[in-house]
Scaffold this motif. Structure first.
Motif, PDB file in Angstrom:
ATOM      1  N   ASP A  47     -95.369 -92.031  47.056  1.00 30.72           N
ATOM      2  CA  ASP A  47     -96.203 -92.527  48.241  1.00 30.72           C
ATOM      3  C   ASP A  47     -95.800 -93.673  48.737  1.00 30.72           C
ATOM      4  O   ASP A  47     -96.611 -94.044  49.780  1.00 30.72           O
ATOM      5  CB  ASP A  47     -97.794 -92.525  47.584  1.00 30.72           C
ATOM      6  CG  ASP A  47     -97.910 -93.735  46.611  1.00 30.72           C
ATOM      7  OD1 ASP A  47     -96.764 -93.934  46.064  1.00 30.72           O
ATOM      8  OD2 ASP A  47     -98.922 -93.881  46.209  1.00 30.72           O
TER       9      ASP A  47
ATOM     10  N   ARG B 256     -93.491 -84.496  49.290  1.00 33.54           N
ATOM     11  CA  ARG B 256     -93.096 -85.755  48.546  1.00 33.54           C
ATOM     12  C   ARG B 256     -94.340 -86.653  48.084  1.00 33.54           C
ATOM     13  O   ARG B 256     -94.433 -87.020  46.883  1.00 33.54           O
ATOM     14  CB  ARG B 256     -92.361 -86.761  49.585  1.00 33.54           C
ATOM     15  CG  ARG B 256     -92.247 -88.037  48.888  1.00 33.54           C
ATOM     16  CD  ARG B 256     -91.209 -88.634  49.937  1.00 33.54           C
ATOM     17  NE  ARG B 256     -90.958 -89.997  49.688  1.00 33.54           N
ATOM     18  CZ  ARG B 256     -91.810 -91.210  50.074  1.00 33.54           C
ATOM     19  NH1 ARG B 256     -92.677 -90.789  50.871  1.00 33.54           N
ATOM     20  NH2 ARG B 256     -91.580 -92.226  49.766  1.00 33.54           N
ATOM     21  N   HIS B 257     -95.314 -86.310  48.580  1.00 31.67           N
ATOM     22  CA  HIS B 257     -96.790 -87.023  48.221  1.00 31.67           C
ATOM     23  C   HIS B 257     -97.374 -86.291  47.171  1.00 31.67           C
ATOM     24  O   HIS B 257     -97.848 -86.702  46.101  1.00 31.67           O
ATOM     25  CB  HIS B 257     -97.696 -87.029  49.489  1.00 31.67           C
ATOM     26  CG  HIS B 257     -99.212 -87.442  49.104  1.00 31.67           C
ATOM     27  ND1 HIS B 257     -99.565 -88.686  48.868  1.00 31.67           N
ATOM     28  CD2 HIS B 257    -100.230 -86.750  48.848  1.00 31.67           C
ATOM     29  CE1 HIS B 257    -100.684 -88.901  48.569  1.00 31.67           C
ATOM     30  NE2 HIS B 257    -101.172 -87.750  48.290  1.00 31.67           N
TER      31      HIS B 257
ATOM     32  N   VAL C  79     -99.570 -87.661  59.159  1.00 35.80           N
ATOM     33  CA  VAL C  79     -98.513 -88.886  59.126  1.00 35.80           C
ATOM     34  C   VAL C  79     -99.318 -90.156  59.439  1.00 35.80           C
ATOM     35  O   VAL C  79     -99.903 -90.389  60.338  1.00 35.80           O
ATOM     36  CB  VAL C  79     -97.396 -88.741  60.023  1.00 35.80           C
ATOM     37  CG1 VAL C  79     -96.211 -89.938  59.552  1.00 35.80           C
ATOM     38  CG2 VAL C  79     -96.571 -87.620  59.607  1.00 35.80           C
TER      39      VAL C  79
ATOM     40  N   PRO D 219     -93.919 -95.569  51.675  1.00 38.30           N
ATOM     41  CA  PRO D 219     -93.453 -95.436  53.144  1.00 38.30           C
ATOM     42  C   PRO D 219     -91.790 -95.311  53.071  1.00 38.30           C
ATOM     43  O   PRO D 219     -91.321 -96.189  52.411  1.00 38.30           O
ATOM     44  CB  PRO D 219     -94.337 -96.288  53.949  1.00 38.30           C
ATOM     45  CG  PRO D 219     -94.338 -97.669  53.088  1.00 38.30           C
ATOM     46  CD  PRO D 219     -94.601 -97.049  51.540  1.00 38.30           C
TER      47      PRO D 219
ATOM     48  N   ILE E 242     -86.183 -90.975  56.520  1.00 37.69           N
ATOM     49  CA  ILE E 242     -86.531 -89.707  56.278  1.00 37.69           C
ATOM     50  C   ILE E 242     -85.686 -88.845  57.012  1.00 37.69           C
ATOM     51  O   ILE E 242     -85.649 -87.624  56.364  1.00 37.69           O
ATOM     52  CB  ILE E 242     -87.966 -89.702  57.521  1.00 37.69           C
ATOM     53  CG1 ILE E 242     -88.905 -90.441  56.898  1.00 37.69           C
ATOM     54  CG2 ILE E 242     -88.308 -88.304  57.600  1.00 37.69           C
ATOM     55  CD1 ILE E 242     -90.368 -90.836  57.707  1.00 37.69           C
TER      56      ILE E 242
ATOM     57  N   MET F 149     -92.938 -84.603  53.901  1.00 39.37           N
ATOM     58  CA  MET F 149     -93.633 -85.629  53.380  1.00 39.37           C
ATOM     59  C   MET F 149     -94.777 -85.179  52.565  1.00 39.37           C
ATOM     60  O   MET F 149     -95.117 -86.022  51.567  1.00 39.37           O
ATOM     61  CB  MET F 149     -94.220 -86.433  54.795  1.00 39.37           C
ATOM     62  CG  MET F 149     -93.032 -87.190  55.815  1.00 39.37           C
ATOM     63  SD  MET F 149     -92.245 -88.444  54.991  1.00 39.37           S
ATOM     64  CE  MET F 149     -93.503 -89.865  55.222  1.00 39.37           C
ATOM     65  N   ARG F 150     -95.375 -83.914  52.819  1.00 43.40           N
ATOM     66  CA  ARG F 150     -96.284 -83.563  51.953  1.00 43.40           C
ATOM     67  C   ARG F 150     -95.947 -83.299  50.591  1.00 43.40           C
ATOM     68  O   ARG F 150     -96.642 -83.611  49.715  1.00 43.40           O
ATOM     69  CB  ARG F 150     -96.937 -82.172  52.549  1.00 43.40           C
ATOM     70  CG  ARG F 150     -98.065 -81.714  51.981  1.00 43.40           C
ATOM     71  CD  ARG F 150     -98.374 -80.222  52.334  1.00 43.40           C
ATOM     72  NE  ARG F 150     -98.843 -80.290  53.747  1.00 43.40           N
ATOM     73  CZ  ARG F 150     -98.377 -79.565  54.567  1.00 43.40           C
ATOM     74  NH1 ARG F 150     -97.136 -79.161  54.484  1.00 43.40           N
ATOM     75  NH2 ARG F 150     -98.897 -79.810  55.896  1.00 43.40           N
TER      76      ARG F 150
ATOM     77  N   SER G 144     -95.657 -92.678  55.874  1.00 40.39           N
ATOM     78  CA  SER G 144     -96.069 -92.068  54.821  1.00 40.39           C
ATOM     79  C   SER G 144     -97.074 -90.965  54.959  1.00 40.39           C
ATOM     80  O   SER G 144     -97.639 -90.830  56.088  1.00 40.39           O
ATOM     81  CB  SER G 144     -96.719 -92.992  53.680  1.00 40.39           C
ATOM     82  OG  SER G 144     -97.818 -93.607  54.154  1.00 40.39           O
ATOM     83  N   PHE G 145     -97.219 -89.823  54.117  1.00 40.39           N
ATOM     84  CA  PHE G 145     -98.272 -88.837  54.444  1.00 40.39           C
ATOM     85  C   PHE G 145     -99.634 -89.379  54.261  1.00 40.39           C
ATOM     86  O   PHE G 145     -99.811 -89.971  53.483  1.00 40.39           O
ATOM     87  CB  PHE G 145     -97.624 -87.868  53.266  1.00 40.39           C
ATOM     88  CG  PHE G 145     -98.540 -86.558  53.350  1.00 40.39           C
ATOM     89  CD1 PHE G 145     -98.436 -85.714  54.302  1.00 40.39           C
ATOM     90  CD2 PHE G 145     -99.674 -86.130  52.541  1.00 40.39           C
ATOM     91  CE1 PHE G 145     -99.211 -84.483  54.506  1.00 40.39           C
ATOM     92  CE2 PHE G 145    -100.462 -85.145  52.546  1.00 40.39           C
ATOM     93  CZ  PHE G 145    -100.437 -84.282  53.823  1.00 40.39           C
TER      94      PHE G 145
END
Length: 292
Positions: free
Chosen positions: A87, A81-82, A123, A89, A95, A78-79, A133-134
């Motif tokens: 961004d 990806r952000h 999260v 969700p 996931i 998630m990190r 999302s992150f």
């Protein structure tokens, strides 16, 4: 028959006779054990023993180490990806599909969806509670929001911002910092060698005389506390620093409230109350009269 073949046959027999061999003895047949009764079979089998099957072992409740390993892989994904700019969700199934973890057990999946992802500080869950999302340290998306954040920290006196937090929060961080390098000051913290970002306020820039810089750098006050500094300044005849710094509030004394004095009647001479009244009447009548 060919005499050459006969010679080879005789030579083969000689070699076979010369090679040692170990004869295996057949073991005597043992009698078969008697059949077990139902009671003995129940005693040998442990109670509530789970059956291990290749198709069902994934559904069993995993250990805490395995669970947190799955969670750590999700947070890392998630990190990343952000930081790449994605961004929006995702659901728990999306996931797990992105992290190649669709083979986890149902109990671990329920733990992730209902407890682990909701309580993780990195999260953020959507209002419906089914998408995640992150959650970055700062809500910054581009260079403008980064500069606005640095200005607010500078105006409020909050200091700088860690470069690690900016890299975690800002997508495409390296590109943004390169474009805004003239508006940002980088300071390395001597304790852990981490970089701190400050807003470069150009209105505060001024030139300092070289002689004053030498005097400033020659004065070492690392091993001195505030009391020693005040004592040194007082010896040098400098009293301008007394008005600066924190002032100790002196508590004010509370004034006692003025109370009217009340005449207390005698307690021990209650049996002489009539005599006192007669005495008071005589003194009032004789007031102002000359005794002679």
């Amino acid at each position: 028959m060919d005499p050459a073949l006969l010679r080879e046959r005789e030579a083969f027999k000689k070699r076979a006779m010369a090679t040692p061999t170990v004869e295996k003895k057949s073991k005597p047949d043992r009698p078969a054990p008697p059949p077990l009764s139902d009671d003995s079979r129940r005693k040998m089998r442990p109670p509530n023993a789970p059956k291990l099957d290749a198709t069902t072992y994934k559904t069993m409740s995993g250990s805490s180490q395995y669970r947190f390993g799955v969670l750590a892989k999700i947070v890392k994904f998630m990190r990343t990806r952000h930081q790449d700019g994605d961004d929006h969700p995702l659901t728990i199934d999306e996931i797990l599909d992105e992290t190649n973890q669709l083979d986890i057990g149902q109990s671990v999946k329920n733990w992730l969806a209902s407890e682990a992802l909701h309580n993780n500080p990195k999260v953020e869950a959507s209002p419906c509670g089914t998408k995640f999302s992150f959650k970055p340290v700062y809500k910054i998306k581009d260079g403008k929001t980064l500069m606005r954040l640095l200005k607010q920290h500078d105006l409020k006196g909050l200091g700088g911002i860690l470069l690690d937090d900016v890299q975690e929060s800002l997508p495409h961080c390296e590109k943004v910092l390169k474009n805004r390098s003239a508006e940002i000051l980088f300071v390395i913290r001597p304790i852990d060698k981490k970089k701190i970002l400050f807003y470069n306020d150009r209105t505060a820039n001024f030139s300092v005389d070289d002689e004053f810089q030498k005097l400033w750098r020659s004065a070492t006050v690392d091993a001195m506390d505030d009391a020693k500094i005040d004592e040194y300044l007082e010896k040098q005849g400098i009293r301008s620093m007394q008005d600066h710094g924190l002032k100790k509030a002196i508590p004010k004394r509370k004034k006692a409230a003025n109370k009217k004095r009340q005449f207390k009647k005698p307690r021990d001479n209650e049996h002489l109350a009539d005599v006192l009244e007669v005495y008071e009447d005589n003194t009032l009548t004789l007031k102002g009269v000359n005794p002679t």
